[in-house]
Design a protein around this motif. Structure first.
Motif, mmCIF file in Angstrom:
data_model
loop_
_atom_site.group_PDB
_atom_site.id
_atom_site.type_symbol
_atom_site.label_atom_id
_atom_site.label_comp_id
_atom_site.label_asym_id
_atom_site.label_seq_id
_atom_site.Cartn_x
_atom_site.Cartn_y
_atom_site.Cartn_z
ATOM 1 N N ARG A 1 21.355 29.752 13.351
ATOM 2 C CA ARG A 1 21.038 28.402 12.860
ATOM 3 C C ARG A 1 21.299 27.348 13.938
ATOM 4 O O ARG A 1 20.566 26.369 14.051
ATOM 5 N N GLU B 1 18.885 36.466 5.219
ATOM 6 C CA GLU B 1 19.433 35.596 4.189
ATOM 7 C C GLU B 1 19.388 36.235 2.806
ATOM 8 O O GLU B 1 18.702 37.228 2.577
ATOM 9 N N ASP C 1 18.689 32.983 -2.708
ATOM 10 C CA ASP C 1 18.617 31.527 -2.895
ATOM 11 C C ASP C 1 18.181 30.821 -1.613
ATOM 12 O O ASP C 1 17.345 29.918 -1.635
ATOM 13 N N GLU C 2 18.767 31.245 -0.491
ATOM 14 C CA GLU C 2 18.395 30.626 0.780
ATOM 15 C C GLU C 2 16.974 31.024 1.178
ATOM 16 O O GLU C 2 16.249 30.248 1.810
ATOM 17 N N ASN D 1 14.615 28.653 -0.288
ATOM 18 C CA ASN D 1 14.618 27.406 0.488
ATOM 19 C C ASN D 1 13.809 27.549 1.773
ATOM 20 O O ASN D 1 13.083 26.635 2.179
#
Length: 513
Positions: A356, A381, A384-385, A388
């Motif tokens: 990141r 990941e 949930d990520e 996104n």
């Protein structure tokens, strides 16, 4: 206005025509606006006059495309479709109009061919139009028509070597390497002399489509007419280093160059550094890089990118970051591949925080991520990520694409997360992605693996209802499951009606396929 009123007459004429099967063209209407991004091809449009029909307004141009659609859908034969267009008298053919329409119709080869034949006289001396329509025929494997156009170019005295190169490229794309090579040898029959540019184009097309062995044989059997050099060997080397990475084959080609007294150049070294880095060989990657320096060659950006990848992969992140500084010192700017070559191995090793940080640095340097960047994060990941990230992909106009969801289905089924795989399946619908057969097979296979047989049958039936080819393995498995469990569903509390519906649907579809 004249064109619009003619279209109204076209619509009226539809009621007068008797219904016949269309032997020439599909009756589906043309889309008026086609997205450039959906067209994957190595053919470039002409940036000049060919895309600017200045004599027509946007509305008139779109009306002209509707006229093409009208001719296509109302005419039961090729001859009548062409006659329909020529008798319209509502628009005159022009070089600019025909070329712009050809590009706009590039995803409908039948309509494009109809347009070309209607305006052929106006583009007689326009090489781009001939090249593009030949490319389009080859892309859709209509090689008979493509050869017809090549012969017509010859009769009109406008045949070019580029037209033959396009034929060879399309044969290579269609996995017909022998026909690509035969076209090269037949050039003299068309009174064209194959030069080094044509020869190089054939090699490149063969390697690009993974026919690397055929390309090497073609290179060596023609060495009498086209002397071996580093440029031609680099095409083969690039094939084994980048297209179908195979370190053993790449090293063999490297030795072959020495056997033929061909001195590798900086591109040869760059290809080998890339190959060594892909196979985790840090020592030889650095050795060849140092050799380039000793020969006073300036390494290309690709060589620096390869070092960044292997250093990051081997947990030498500090050294990898030092290469970034050397890139600037060499006069280059890091590109998206530079950053990806750090992000991808970091994600693969679970170092998402460091990945990141690199991503944030990339954005700070105004370098846009690409699909590979986001795919790297998706693989590491959690659900949930991931949702996104899919949203960020859309915001950055980097997908998500159908391949994105194949990556995610493989990820979740590979880690025993069938529930999350289903979540991703339903998430895919939100992005207007229509699943292909490969999506369904991967989903059904994963659900079967983890015992979700009834759910798997639902999706398998959905796949067949959409017209995709059935899979005999699943047919046999599901029939056996239905027979073994028919008593279970008849017990009190079980949804017998649901079971009967699935069974009836499955068996009826099986019989009809």
């Amino acid at each position: 206005m004249a064109l619009a009123s003619f279209l109204l007459r076209c619509a009226s004429r539809r009621l007068l025509l008797h219904s016949k099967p269309l032997h020439f063209l599909s009756a589906s209407p043309l889309p008026l606006r086609l997205s450039f991004s959906t067209y994957q091809s190595d053919f470039e449009h002409d940036p000049d006059e060919h895309l600017h029909a200045k004599s027509l307004s946007i509305s008139d141009f779109e009306s002209f495309l509707q006229l093409i659609s009208c001719a296509k859908s109302l005419s039961p034969s090729k001859k009548e479709a062409l006659s329909f267009l020529k008798n319209s008298e509502s628009v005159e053919p022009s070089r600019e109009l025909v070329c712009k329409a050809l590009w706009e119709l590039r995803e409908d080869w039948e309509a494009a061919l109809l347009c070309f034949r209607w305006g052929e006289e106006s583009v007689l001396n326009c090489a781009w139009a001939w090249h593009f329509i030949i490319h389009l025929m080859g892309k859709n494997e209509r090689f008979h028509m493509a050869w017809y156009l090549v012969r017509k170019m010859r009769r009109n005295g406008v045949l070019t070597s580029q037209a033959m190169i396009i034929m060879m490229q399309r044969y290579a794309d269609a996995n017909q390497p022998s026909k690509a090579i035969k076209t090269f040898h037949n050039m003299e029959k068309f009174k064209l002399s194959p030069d080094s540019e044509v020869f190089t184009s054939v090699l490149t097309a063969l390697c690009k489509n993974k026919n690397i062995e055929e390309a090497e044989e073609f290179l060596l059997t023609n060495k009498k007419y086209f002397p071996l050099n580093s440029e031609n060997f680099n095409i083969i080397l690039h094939g084994w280093c980048e297209i179908m990475p195979d370190l053993k084959e790449a090293k063999r080609v490297w030795r072959e160059m020495a056997n033929y007294c061909i001195t590798p150049d900086k591109n040869s070294y760059s290809h080998m550094i890339s190959c060594y880095s892909k196979f985790g060989n840090l020592f030889d990657s650095l050795r060849l890089f140092d050799e380039m320096k000793k020969r006073k060659w300036d390494p290309p950006l690709e060589a620096y990118n390869s070092l960044i990848y292997i250093l990051t992969k081997e947990n030498c992140l500090k050294d990898a970051k030092n290469i970034f500084n050397k890139i600037y010192e060499a006069g280059f700017n890091p590109n998206v591949e530079t950053y990806n070559n750090m992000i991808i191995p970091l994600c693969e090793s679970g170092k998402l925080e460091e990945a990141r940080e690199v991503f944030d640095e990339m954005r700070a340097k105004t370098q846009n991520p690409n699909v590979e960047t986001f795919h790297a994060f998706l693989k590491g990941e959690e659900i949930d990520e991931i949702i996104n990230i899919l949203r960020k992909m859309k915001e950055n106009k980097c997908g998500p694409y159908d391949g994105t969801f194949l990556v995610l289905l493989e990820k979740f089924f590979g880690s025993n997360q069938a529930g999350n795989a289903l979540k991703i399946w339903y998430e895919m619908r939100k992005y207007d992605i229509n699943p292909y057969r490969s999506h369904y097979i991967l989903l059904v296979q994963g659900l079967v693996k983890y015992g979700w047989i009834v759910k798997a049958m639902e999706f398998y039936n959905e796949m067949k209802n959409k017209g995709f080819e059935r899979d005999l393995r699943f047919e046999k498995l599901f029939r056996g499951f239905l027979e073994r469990n028919k008593d279970h569903w008849q017990r009190p509390g079980n949804n017998f009606a649901f079971f009967e519906g699935v069974k009836r649907n499955f068996l009826s579809k099986g019989e009809n396929t």
